[in-house]
Design a protein around this motif. Structure first.
Motif, PDB file in Angstrom:
ATOM      1  N   TYR A 140     -48.354 -14.519  54.834  1.00  0.00           N
ATOM      2  CA  TYR A 140     -49.346 -13.561  54.366  1.00  0.00           C
ATOM      3  C   TYR A 140     -49.441 -13.592  52.843  1.00  0.00           C
ATOM      4  CZ  TYR A 140     -49.232 -11.833  59.113  1.00  0.00           C
ATOM      5  OH  TYR A 140     -49.330 -11.745  60.474  1.00  0.00           O
ATOM      6  N   SER A 141     -50.506 -12.965  52.317  1.00  0.00           N
ATOM      7  CA  SER A 141     -50.666 -12.924  50.861  1.00  0.00           C
ATOM      8  C   SER A 141     -49.568 -12.033  50.253  1.00  0.00           C
ATOM      9  CB  SER A 141     -52.048 -12.384  50.491  1.00  0.00           C
ATOM     10  OG  SER A 141     -52.158 -11.044  50.890  1.00  0.00           O
ATOM     11  N   SER A 142     -49.226 -12.349  49.032  1.00  0.00           N
ATOM     12  CA  SER A 142     -48.233 -11.570  48.265  1.00  0.00           C
ATOM     13  C   SER A 142     -46.890 -11.396  48.968  1.00  0.00           C
ATOM     14  CB  SER A 142     -48.788 -10.184  47.906  1.00  0.00           C
ATOM     15  OG  SER A 142     -49.976 -10.305  47.205  1.00  0.00           O
ATOM     16  N   CYS A 143     -46.446 -12.425  49.696  1.00  0.00           N
ATOM     17  CA  CYS A 143     -45.084 -12.270  50.236  1.00  0.00           C
ATOM     18  C   CYS A 143     -44.135 -13.257  49.572  1.00  0.00           C
ATOM     19  CB  CYS A 143     -45.043 -12.310  51.758  1.00  0.00           C
ATOM     20  SG  CYS A 143     -45.605 -13.807  52.453  1.00  0.00           S
ATOM     21  N   GLY A 144     -44.503 -13.704  48.392  1.00  0.00           N
ATOM     22  CA  GLY A 144     -43.585 -14.500  47.586  1.00  0.00           C
ATOM     23  C   GLY A 144     -43.542 -15.974  47.948  1.00  0.00           C
ATOM     24  N   LYS A 145     -44.584 -16.457  48.626  1.00  0.00           N
ATOM     25  CA  LYS A 145     -44.585 -17.883  49.033  1.00  0.00           C
ATOM     26  C   LYS A 145     -44.458 -18.796  47.818  1.00  0.00           C
ATOM     27  CE  LYS A 145     -48.597 -17.965  51.098  1.00  0.00           C
ATOM     28  NZ  LYS A 145     -48.971 -16.562  50.946  1.00  0.00           N
ATOM     29  N   SER A 146     -45.260 -18.518  46.778  1.00  0.00           N
ATOM     30  CA  SER A 146     -45.261 -19.467  45.672  1.00  0.00           C
ATOM     31  C   SER A 146     -43.940 -19.416  44.900  1.00  0.00           C
ATOM     32  CB  SER A 146     -46.468 -19.251  44.754  1.00  0.00           C
ATOM     33  OG  SER A 146     -46.419 -17.986  44.197  1.00  0.00           O
ATOM     34  N   THR A 147     -43.347 -18.232  44.758  1.00  0.00           N
ATOM     35  CA  THR A 147     -42.052 -18.155  44.058  1.00  0.00           C
ATOM     36  C   THR A 147     -40.999 -18.953  44.822  1.00  0.00           C
ATOM     37  OG1 THR A 147     -42.669 -15.931  43.377  1.00  0.00           O
ATOM     38  CG2 THR A 147     -40.361 -16.527  43.095  1.00  0.00           C
TER      39      THR A 147
END
Ligand code: DC
Length: 256
Positions: free
Chosen positions: A47-54
C-alpha cells in the motif's frame, strides 16, 4: 513550489542527504553492508506510505543492488499530464514523447522527466493524486512495465511498486508485500509533508490514503494484490530500524 533542476546541475537537498547518510551509518554500524554474487530480483509491493521505498533502498544498499522506485515513474507521467494539461487520450498519444530516467546521486535516486530532474516536484500531494488517476490507464502501464522489465534483465535489482511481484516480475526470486494500518500510514505521510514545508490536515491525508488504497486495489488493470508466494510484512508496530533488520534477515534467509 519547487523549481525544476537540470539533470546535470543539481544541488542536493540537505535533509534527504542527512537521512541517507544516517541510513548508511546504521547499516555500517550493524556491520551489515555486504555485496553478494548471488544476484536475484527482489519485488516489493504494498500500500501507499507503508515504507516500501525506505525498505527497498536499504536492502539495495545492503546487497549492492540497483534500486528502482516505479511509483516515481508513474508520478513523472502524472507531472507531465499536469504540466501539459492533458486529457487521457492526449496523454496516451504523448507517451512516445515522455522519457523517464534515473540518476544516482549521493543523496539517493532522482527521477528525470525528459532530462530534467523532477524528484522534488513529483512528491507533492497533487502529483500523488494525479498518479493514482493515470496509473490505471492500460497504455501507461504497458509503457512503463516494458521499461521496468528491461531494467531487471541483469538481476541484482530491488524494485518497489504495486504490481512488481504479480505483473512486472512474476518469477522474482523474492517477493515482499508490505502493509501497515491506514492511520499509521497517514501519520507517516502527514509528517513527511510537514517536513517538506507543506501544511497538511491529518483527516485529509487519512482520507487520501483510504481513497488511494481503494483505487489501487479496485482498478481493472493490474490492481494491487499480494502475490501468492509473497512474504507479508506488517510494519505498523515496527521502528524503521526494526523493519530494515527484518527485511535484511528475510533476504539473507532467502539467498543462502
Ligand atoms: O508509491 P507511490 O505513492 O509513489 O505511487 C504513486 C502512484 O502510482 C500510486 O497511485 C500507485 C501507482 N503505482 C502503480 O500503479 N504501480 C506501480 N508499480 C507503482 C505505483
Amino acid at each position: 513550489m519547487h523549481t525544476s533542476q537540470n539533470c546535470c546541475n543539481f544541488a542536493p537537498d540537505l535533509i534527504i542527504l542527512a537521512e541517507y547518510a544516517q541510513l548508511s551509518l546504521f547499516l555500517i554500524n550493524l556491520n551489515m553492508t555486504k555485496r553478494t554474487n548471488n544476484r536475484i530480483i527482489v519485488a516489493i509491493d504494498g500500500y501507499s506510505s507503508c515504507g516500501k521505498s525506505t525498505m527497498a533502498k536499504a536492502l539495495a544498499q545492503y546487497a549492492g543492488y540497483t534500486y528502482v522506485d516505479t511509483g516515481a515513474m508513474y508520478r513523472a507521467i502524472a507531472l507531465y499530464t499536469i504540466q501539459n494539461n492533458l486529457t487521457e487520450t492526449q496523454l496516451i498519444n504523448a507517451l512516445p514523447d515522455i522519457h523517464i530516467s534515473f540518476r544516482h546521486l549521493h543523496d539517493g535516486q532522482h527521477v528525470c522527466l525528459n532530462g530534467v530532474d523532477v524528484e522534488a516536484q513529483i512528491r507533492t500531494l497533487e502529483v500523488g493524486n494525479m498518479a493514482s488517476k493515470v496509473s490505471p490507464i492500460k497504455e501507461v502501464r504497458r509503457f512503463l512495465v516494458a521499461q521496468q522489465q528491461q531494467m531487471g534483465i541483469d538481476k541484482g535489482i530491488v524494485m518497489d511498486g504495486r504490481d512488481i511481484g504479480t505483473v512486472v516480475f512474476p518469477n522474482a526470486e523474492l517477493k515482499l508485500f508490505l502493509t501497515a494500518r491506514p492511520e499509521v500510514r497517514a501519520m507517516r505521510r502527514f509528517k513527511e509533508l510537514q517536513a517538506k514545508g507543506e501544511n497538511p490536515v491529518f483527516e485529509e491525508v487519512l482520507h487520501d490514503v483510504n481513497d488511494r488504497d481503494y483505487r489501487d486495489t479496485h482498478r481493472a488493470e493490474s490492481p494491487l494484490r499480494q502475490a501468492e508466494d509473497a512474504v507479508v510484512v506488517d510494519n505498523s508496530d515496527m521502528t524503521k530500524d526494526q523493519q530494515i533488520k527484518h527485511i535484511i534477515n528475510i533476504f539473507n534467509d532467502h539467498i543462502h
